[in-house]
Design an enzyme around this catalytic site. Sequence first.
Site, mmCIF file in Angstrom:
data_model
loop_
_atom_site.group_PDB
_atom_site.id
_atom_site.type_symbol
_atom_site.label_atom_id
_atom_site.label_comp_id
_atom_site.label_asym_id
_atom_site.label_seq_id
_atom_site.Cartn_x
_atom_site.Cartn_y
_atom_site.Cartn_z
ATOM 1 N N LYS A 27 -5.033 12.558 -18.530
ATOM 2 C CA LYS A 27 -5.007 13.228 -19.501
ATOM 3 C C LYS A 27 -3.789 13.916 -19.783
ATOM 4 C CE LYS A 27 -9.619 13.772 -18.079
ATOM 5 N NZ LYS A 27 -9.678 14.544 -17.300
ATOM 6 N N ARG B 73 0.911 -1.203 -0.033
ATOM 7 C CA ARG B 73 0.341 -0.183 0.018
ATOM 8 C C ARG B 73 0.903 1.365 -0.253
ATOM 9 N NH1 ARG B 73 -2.232 -0.479 4.496
ATOM 10 N NH2 ARG B 73 -3.390 -2.486 4.596
ATOM 11 N N TYR C 278 -14.636 21.508 -12.568
ATOM 12 C CA TYR C 278 -15.262 19.932 -13.414
ATOM 13 C C TYR C 278 -16.352 19.527 -12.621
ATOM 14 C CZ TYR C 278 -13.562 15.181 -14.857
ATOM 15 O OH TYR C 278 -14.033 14.004 -15.173
ATOM 16 N N ASP D 155 -7.248 22.998 -9.210
ATOM 17 C CA ASP D 155 -7.319 21.539 -10.632
ATOM 18 C C ASP D 155 -6.024 22.264 -11.304
ATOM 19 O OD1 ASP D 155 -7.417 19.759 -12.321
ATOM 20 O OD2 ASP D 155 -9.601 19.008 -11.540
HETATM 21 C C1 LIG Z 1 -10.499 14.535 -16.674
HETATM 22 C C2 LIG Z 1 -10.532 15.272 -15.195
HETATM 23 C C3 LIG Z 1 -10.628 15.098 -13.806
HETATM 24 C C4 LIG Z 1 -10.744 13.591 -13.285
HETATM 25 O O1 LIG Z 1 -10.055 13.151 -13.835
HETATM 26 P P1 LIG Z 1 -10.505 11.402 -13.546
HETATM 27 O O2 LIG Z 1 -8.835 10.651 -14.233
HETATM 28 O O3 LIG Z 1 -11.297 11.352 -15.308
HETATM 29 O O4 LIG Z 1 -10.755 11.003 -12.589
HETATM 30 C C5 LIG Z 1 -10.081 15.939 -12.574
HETATM 31 N N1 LIG Z 1 -10.367 17.513 -13.396
HETATM 32 C C6 LIG Z 1 -10.019 17.526 -14.798
HETATM 33 C C7 LIG Z 1 -9.989 19.187 -14.649
HETATM 34 C C8 LIG Z 1 -10.549 16.704 -15.635
HETATM 35 O O5 LIG Z 1 -10.529 17.585 -17.062
#
Ligand SMILES: *Cc1c(COP(=O)(O)O)cnc(C)c1O
Length: 404
Positions: free
Chosen positions: A215, A64, A118, A190
């Site tokens: 992403k 972990r 988001y 974010d």
């Molecule tokens: C896609 C995305 C997320 C979430 O990511 P996941 O890996 O799909 O959970 C968070 N913030 C933004 C701005 C995103 O585009």
Amino acid sequence: MSDTSKLEDVAPGTLVVGAGRRKEWTGPVVNPPIWRASTHLYESTAALAEGPRRNEDGHFFYGRRGAPTQWALSDALTQLEPGAAGTVLYPSGVAAIAGVLLTVLRPGDVVLISDNAYDPTRTMGRGLLSDFGIEPRFFDPLDISGYEALFCERTRAVLLEAPGSLSMEVCDLPELARIARARGAISVLDNTWAGPLGFHALEKGIDITLMALTKHVGGHSDLMMGSASAGAEFYTRLRQRAQQLGTVVSPDDAALALRGLRTLHLRLKQETESALKIAQWLSQRGEVAQVLCPMLPGSPGHGLWQRDFTGGCGLFSFVFKGGDAAARNRFVDALELFGIGFSWGGYESLALPIDPATYRSCMAWPPEPSTDESRFGVRLAIGLEDADDLIADIEQALAAWNAG
Ligand SMILES: *Cc1c(COP(=O)(O)O)cnc(C)c1O
């Protein structure tokens, strides 16, 4: 190449190639091997007794807490983020958001959430956080005095995101973070869009920066992962909370993320160049009311993007001049080189019909200046195809939009 854990004062391309490749993780090969492990074996009961006490990074203990494959990725991301003491990995971007918010918030707290965040972040505010007695309040990040007025004694944290999800507004991140700090609140960003190459979050006053590695870092649409980086105080708290929540990432996925990371700079550079060319082209078209691309001069938020950011990416939106949802959907359906789907940051281009009005409580859609009948938008994620081919594809799809 020797140990790259001390790479400093090099350009981003050099940094992403070398980051995290410590000899102790890689051994005699280029990449860290994939260490699949739950149990870590100890030499003796004496060594076992030492194990749990070595609760610091880079020591074997139990699966972990990861193994060198995950540690190399964390290390690399920490090296990319000026001011970071460490990086925690999460099984998705949303898990990173939850992991961070559950670290900094307590029952009774208020969290201010950017209205253009988001959508699953907004949902988390009204669901998970509300269920735990935390009150989300949404704010317009372009209205700084309105934001400042929302702070109260219970405001523990603010969640920022720029450019805004779908609608791409760029807010004054350093100023919003400064106000949060002055009011005793923790700022969380974010930073999925720009990532650490495009926006140095901690240097600009943010306390905790997170992103969906799903992403751009993954970059190939084949893995889910998230991360959060911070200075020493918050990093320690994030790591403890992640241990308590039991969130881990697989070594196979960590290796894939590291593979993606090595070409991150090159891919972002190419995507940005293509996106700018396509955004420029779209802005000249009669069918288009507004292009929402912070990298494009004249687009909303361009000035702040230019002031604060060091890079862009291939993700932007545009709004049709008039038309209806059916026309917009005809356009998206007619595209041949763009996939239709969520997510972005892969090597392939995607298109998504957007209706941001559904996902906000206090911000205007479409952004000013615009008219009411211009509100049907599309978000494009520009990949690594040739920009002229993508333009030709968009041109033929605009004919379908016009054909209604
Ligand atoms: C896609 C995305 C997320 C979430 O990511 P996941 O890996 O799909 O959970 C968070 N913030 C933004 C701005 C995103 O585009």
